[in-house]
Design a protein around this motif. Structure first.
Motif, PDB file in Angstrom:
ATOM      1  N   MET A 107      -3.213  -8.860   1.710  1.00  0.00           N
ATOM      2  CA  MET A 107      -2.483  -7.646   2.076  1.00  0.00           C
ATOM      3  C   MET A 107      -1.919  -7.744   3.493  1.00  0.00           C
ATOM      4  O   MET A 107      -0.870  -7.173   3.783  1.00  0.00           O
ATOM      5  N   PHE A 108      -2.603  -8.470   4.377  1.00  0.00           N
ATOM      6  CA  PHE A 108      -2.063  -8.683   5.716  1.00  0.00           C
ATOM      7  C   PHE A 108      -0.759  -9.483   5.632  1.00  0.00           C
ATOM      8  O   PHE A 108       0.206  -9.179   6.341  1.00  0.00           O
ATOM      9  N   ALA A 109      -0.729 -10.477   4.767  1.00  0.00           N
ATOM     10  CA  ALA A 109       0.515 -11.237   4.573  1.00  0.00           C
ATOM     11  C   ALA A 109       1.582 -10.367   3.929  1.00  0.00           C
ATOM     12  O   ALA A 109       2.786 -10.504   4.223  1.00  0.00           O
ATOM     13  N   GLU A 110       1.167  -9.445   3.063  1.00  0.00           N
ATOM     14  CA  GLU A 110       2.118  -8.561   2.390  1.00  0.00           C
ATOM     15  C   GLU A 110       2.829  -7.642   3.382  1.00  0.00           C
ATOM     16  O   GLU A 110       3.971  -7.249   3.145  1.00  0.00           O
ATOM     17  N   ILE A 111       2.172  -7.308   4.471  1.00  0.00           N
ATOM     18  CA  ILE A 111       2.824  -6.477   5.495  1.00  0.00           C
ATOM     19  C   ILE A 111       4.093  -7.158   5.987  1.00  0.00           C
ATOM     20  O   ILE A 111       5.152  -6.539   6.088  1.00  0.00           O
TER      21      ILE A 111
ATOM     22  N   PHE B   1       5.814  -9.643   4.484  1.00  0.00           N
ATOM     23  CA  PHE B   1       6.806  -9.802   3.413  1.00  0.00           C
ATOM     24  C   PHE B   1       7.515  -8.480   3.125  1.00  0.00           C
ATOM     25  O   PHE B   1       8.725  -8.445   2.878  1.00  0.00           O
ATOM     26  N   ALA B   2       6.776  -7.382   3.154  1.00  0.00           N
ATOM     27  CA  ALA B   2       7.393  -6.074   2.919  1.00  0.00           C
ATOM     28  C   ALA B   2       8.305  -5.694   4.075  1.00  0.00           C
ATOM     29  O   ALA B   2       9.358  -5.087   3.866  1.00  0.00           O
ATOM     30  N   ALA B   3       7.909  -6.055   5.299  1.00  0.00           N
ATOM     31  CA  ALA B   3       8.756  -5.748   6.456  1.00  0.00           C
ATOM     32  C   ALA B   3      10.045  -6.557   6.405  1.00  0.00           C
ATOM     33  O   ALA B   3      11.120  -6.050   6.768  1.00  0.00           O
ATOM     34  N   ALA B   4       9.971  -7.798   5.956  1.00  0.00           N
ATOM     35  CA  ALA B   4      11.176  -8.622   5.847  1.00  0.00           C
ATOM     36  C   ALA B   4      12.122  -8.053   4.799  1.00  0.00           C
ATOM     37  O   ALA B   4      13.339  -8.042   4.983  1.00  0.00           O
ATOM     38  N   SER B   5      11.572  -7.557   3.710  1.00  0.00           N
ATOM     39  CA  SER B   5      12.427  -6.983   2.674  1.00  0.00           C
ATOM     40  C   SER B   5      12.924  -5.603   3.080  1.00  0.00           C
ATOM     41  O   SER B   5      14.005  -5.185   2.687  1.00  0.00           O
TER      42      SER B   5
ATOM     43  N   ASP C  28       7.008   0.579   1.387  1.00  0.00           N
ATOM     44  CA  ASP C  28       6.144  -0.551   1.032  1.00  0.00           C
ATOM     45  C   ASP C  28       5.352  -1.060   2.234  1.00  0.00           C
ATOM     46  O   ASP C  28       4.202  -1.472   2.095  1.00  0.00           O
ATOM     47  N   VAL C  29       5.946  -1.016   3.392  1.00  0.00           N
ATOM     48  CA  VAL C  29       5.262  -1.477   4.596  1.00  0.00           C
ATOM     49  C   VAL C  29       4.103  -0.535   4.925  1.00  0.00           C
ATOM     50  O   VAL C  29       2.996  -0.986   5.224  1.00  0.00           O
ATOM     51  N   PHE C  30       4.352   0.767   4.838  1.00  0.00           N
ATOM     52  CA  PHE C  30       3.290   1.729   5.123  1.00  0.00           C
ATOM     53  C   PHE C  30       2.158   1.614   4.106  1.00  0.00           C
ATOM     54  O   PHE C  30       0.983   1.704   4.458  1.00  0.00           O
TER      55      PHE C  30
ATOM     56  N   MET D  37      -3.332  -0.190   2.703  1.00  0.00           N
ATOM     57  CA  MET D  37      -4.216  -0.975   1.838  1.00  0.00           C
ATOM     58  C   MET D  37      -4.932  -2.077   2.614  1.00  0.00           C
ATOM     59  O   MET D  37      -6.087  -2.400   2.315  1.00  0.00           O
ATOM     60  N   THR D  38      -4.263  -2.651   3.606  1.00  0.00           N
ATOM     61  CA  THR D  38      -4.927  -3.653   4.441  1.00  0.00           C
ATOM     62  C   THR D  38      -6.094  -3.034   5.195  1.00  0.00           C
ATOM     63  O   THR D  38      -7.179  -3.618   5.266  1.00  0.00           O
TER      64      THR D  38
END
Length: 97
Positions: free
Chosen positions: A52-56, A58-62, A71-73, A78-79
């Motif tokens: 989920m830390f990595a997802e932050i 990836f979501a910020a890039a998108s 999605d970032v929030f 969730m992290t």
């Protein structure tokens, strides 16, 4: 001579040893899981926290191209929750052992 039902057997090690803290509750060991099920939960939620830390990122890039930051929030929330569960599994103690 038979022991009475109410009498407890004497403990070895002396009086001071009877009141000594458990070895897994002092020092740096108190921050690590105790028991196999606690290790399983700690590893599982630890891996989810890392994902989920990595997802932050990836979501910020998108979100920079889409303009949708929900999605970032959600990923940050969730992290934090998965990190909290990892902490709980690492520091909580099983009562049955």
């Amino acid at each position: 001579m038979a022991r009475k039902k109410n009498q407890k057997p004497k403990r070895a090690g002396g009086r001071r040893a009877n009141y000594a803290p458990l070895t897994h509750t002092v020092g740096t060991r108190k921050f690590l899981p105790f028991g196999w099920i606690m290790w399983v939960g700690w590893v599982m939620f630890g891996l989810l926290t890392i994902a989920m830390f990595a997802e932050i990122f990836f979501a910020a890039a998108s979100a920079t191209s889409d303009g949708y930051w929900g999605d970032v929030f959600g990923a940050v929330l969730m992290t934090g929750l998965f990190g909290w569960m990892t902490w709980l599994f690492g520091t909580s103690r099983l009562k049955d052992l």
